[in-house]
Design an enzyme around this catalytic site. Structure first.
Site, PDB file in Angstrom:
ATOM      1  N   ASP A   1      28.645  20.152 -28.530  1.00  9.08           N
ATOM      2  CA  ASP A   1      27.747  21.264 -28.210  1.00  9.08           C
ATOM      3  C   ASP A   1      28.207  22.517 -28.926  1.00  9.08           C
ATOM      4  O   ASP A   1      29.202  22.558 -29.612  1.00  9.08           O
ATOM      5  CB  ASP A   1      27.611  21.499 -26.705  1.00  9.08           C
ATOM      6  CG  ASP A   1      26.765  20.416 -26.074  1.00  9.08           C
ATOM      7  OD1 ASP A   1      25.625  20.701 -25.691  1.00  9.08           O
ATOM      8  OD2 ASP A   1      27.267  19.282 -25.996  1.00  9.08           O
ATOM      9  N   THR A   2      27.507  23.648 -28.656  1.00  9.20           N
ATOM     10  CA  THR A   2      27.495  24.733 -29.609  1.00  9.20           C
ATOM     11  C   THR A   2      27.287  26.049 -28.901  1.00  9.20           C
ATOM     12  O   THR A   2      26.829  26.092 -27.776  1.00  9.20           O
ATOM     13  CB  THR A   2      26.341  24.468 -30.608  1.00  9.20           C
ATOM     14  OG1 THR A   2      26.494  23.152 -31.134  1.00  9.20           O
ATOM     15  CG2 THR A   2      26.305  25.461 -31.742  1.00  9.20           C
ATOM     16  N   THR A   3      27.585  27.176 -29.591  1.00  4.03           N
ATOM     17  CA  THR A   3      27.237  28.497 -29.082  1.00  4.03           C
ATOM     18  C   THR A   3      26.705  29.329 -30.232  1.00  4.03           C
ATOM     19  O   THR A   3      27.010  29.071 -31.395  1.00  4.03           O
ATOM     20  CB  THR A   3      28.454  29.167 -28.405  1.00  4.03           C
ATOM     21  OG1 THR A   3      28.018  30.279 -27.623  1.00  4.03           O
ATOM     22  CG2 THR A   3      29.469  29.634 -29.433  1.00  4.03           C
TER      23      THR A   3
END
Length: 565
Positions: free
Chosen positions: A371-373
């Protein structure tokens, strides 16, 4: 190249930008209030958008260790440099370790562990931004992250979700157990997390910087400490002990790059920039190109025709991604053809307005091949940074370094003939892909959406909401989103589900009409990632934010008036 501009090394000159520059709005928006506060603090201290971006990214490493890490992950970013008036792309993604083989990796592709990690390239990328675009000292930029890591911060509901999801893996490691389990139980919402080992690593990097004669050599010293010194040695030792593929040579030979972005013109005065392959950002530009000659006047974002058009354009773009987009050093990615107006028209002609396409979907080009930001910053000089940074979603900490390491190997294909196949030294097709749009040569929209293959899909919807449907950034980010899965997923086990996932707030009448057209619509929450957006007005003096309402910690700040510094 955009009309009216001349390309410069490593960048693309914005079209016909005005000579007179007014004082510019300063703003920060991110997925966590502590990171936004750090970026705001740096801007108020006179830092540039690059200085603030590094500060934001470092704090996010502390408070969202399940999403990103300036130490253990990779990053893509877009930067608008007001002087010399150009947009550049930051490629801070490292390669597959040189000890990797497909035969060794294949039976472990679905397992947790160090074998999932590629070389962490983000740190060198951030140092490159500080060197090229920053002004402050490294200690100033990292001070907020060091303070939060050492003094602690409260567990958010997002962190509680990830801790619960990864509990079995967390309990495998004494280091992770010390971090995230207290008195035998997982930390819960409101409990305090301390990342003291991470604070130590940050402080060691600052010490290396401070021991140099000047800022430039200090930045190089911080790079060397990481890639040719104690950090590399610690990560490689951990990798060797735990079945990973990284070597000291992998670290010492790596360098991030500032490269030329890719772009399309949308309408008469908007140019949309994305990161080039090996980023998947090209899919957003392809979908926009397919859509831009349709008339959306009088329509709404959830009109079934509008949704159907966007979904089908996305499917065609992702079919091209599957066939053509990989490491540009190892495969010929036909960027110019994929982004050509002629190809966009031919792809638009493939869309049947009354019938949904299903995977397998052929590419329109006849070629062989966690996942990511996300966060965004603008500063007092008119510079702007759009960033999406990630490590995957693996809770794996490297010894006593505090470094949460990435799991990007799981985003590579096990098929030897695929353009994104596992191979030593190859660069993964990276899902991170922030966008930046300029209007009449000035920063206009900065946006990003997390969630693996959701990223460019969400960004497409948010761009359309603002540009075609007249929404504010906040309305665009809050608008119910949809996600197509009619293509092989980026991550293991790479399945194509052929569903159209929509949020519960999506109108029921639209859902039923989409089902009539053949879309396998599923309704549910938690499927669309998180998004942030920053919009700048035409003269650059005011900014509006889109802060993700689905994330309780998301926050944005527009500083009151241009800085006098």
């Amino acid at each position: 190249m955009t009309p009216g501009g001349t390309p410069e090394p490593g960048g693309t000159t914005a079209p016909d930008a005005p000579e007179d520059r007014s004082p510019h709005a300063q703003a920060v928006v991110s997925s966590h209030e502590l990171a936004t506060a750090a970026g705001t603090e740096i801007l108020e201290a006179g830092g540039t958008a690059a200085d603030a971006a590094v500060a934001v990214a470092a704090v996010l490493s502390v408070v969202e260790p399940f999403y990103s890490s300036v130490l253990g992950g990779g990053t893509w970013g877009l930067y608008y440099d007001a002087d010399p008036d150009e947009v550049t792309s930051l490629d801070g993604v490292g390669p597959v370790g040189s000890a990797a083989t497909l035969d060794d990796y294949r039976p472990r592709a679905g397992d947790f562990g160090m074998h999932q990690a590629i070389l962490p390239g983000a740190w060198d990328g951030w140092m490159l931004w500080l060197e090229e675009y920053g002004e402050l000292e490294l200690g100033e930029v990292l001070a907020p992250a060091i303070a939060v890591a050492r003094e602690g911060y409260p567990v958010s509901s997002e962190m509680t979700y990830w801790l619960t999801l990864e509990e079995a893996n967390i309990r495998q490691s004494p280091v992770m157990t010390d971090l995230y389990i207290r008195d035998g139980d997982l930390l819960d919402t409101g409990d305090t997390v301390y990342q003291r080992d991470m604070a130590d690593t940050f402080e060691d990097l600052v010490a290396a910087y401070d021991g140099a004669a000047d800022r430039s050599t200090g930045i190089q010293a911080a790079r060397d400490h990481f890639y040719r010194g104690p950090v590399a040695e610690a990560v490689v030792a951990f990798s060797e002990q735990n079945g990973g593929y990284l070597t000291l040579e992998d670290f010492s030979s790596f360098s991030a790059q500032i490269v030329e972005p890719i772009s399309i013109d949308y309408g008469e005065d908007v140019t949309v920039y994305q990161n080039p392959p090996n980023s998947q950002g090209i899919t957003m530009l392809q979908a926009l190109n397919i859509l831009q000659n349709d008339d959306f006047s009088g329509r709404s974002p959830d009109d079934p025709d509008v949704v159907h058009l966007q979904v089908e354009a996305i499917k065609l773009a992702f079919a091209d991604r599957h066939a053509h987009v990989g490491d540009p050093e190892r495969t010929d990615v036909p960027v110019d053809e994929l982004l050509s107006d002629e190809y966009a028209r031919s792809q638009r002609a493939r869309i049947d307005m009354d019938r949904a396409a299903r995977w397998p979907i052929d590419s329109g080009l006849d070629r062989q091949a966690s996942d990511t930001t996300t966060f965004h910053v603008t500063d007092r000089s008119g510079n702007a940074a759009a960033v999406t940074t990630s490590l995957g979603g693996q809770f794996l900490v490297v010894g006593d370094t505090g470094i949460h390491i990435n799991e990007r190997m799981s985003f590579m294909s096990l098929d030897e003939g695929n353009v994104n196949a596992v191979a030593p030294g190859a660069t993964v097709r990276h899902t991170s892909a922030p966008f930046m749009a300029l209007r009449a040569g000035r920063p206009y929209l900065l946006g990003g959406n997390t969630g693996i293959d959701t990223q460019t899909q969400g960004q497409l919807q948010q761009f359309m909401c603002v540009v075609e449907f007249g929404m504010t950034p906040q309305q665009a980010v809050a608008q119910p989103r949809f996600v197509s899965t009619a293509f092989p997923a980026s991550n293991h086990p790479y399945e194509a589900d052929n569903t159209l996932q929509v949020e519960p707030a999506f109108p029921e009448a639209a859902v039923q009409e989409l089902r009539r057209r053949g879309h396998d619509v599923t309704v549910g929450a938690g499927i669309v990632g998180t998004a942030n957006m920053l919009a700048v007005d035409a003269d650059g003096t005011e900014a509006r934010l889109g802060v993700e309402p689905r994330n309780e910690t998301a926050d944005g700040t527009v500083l009151p008036g241009p800085s006098s510094r």
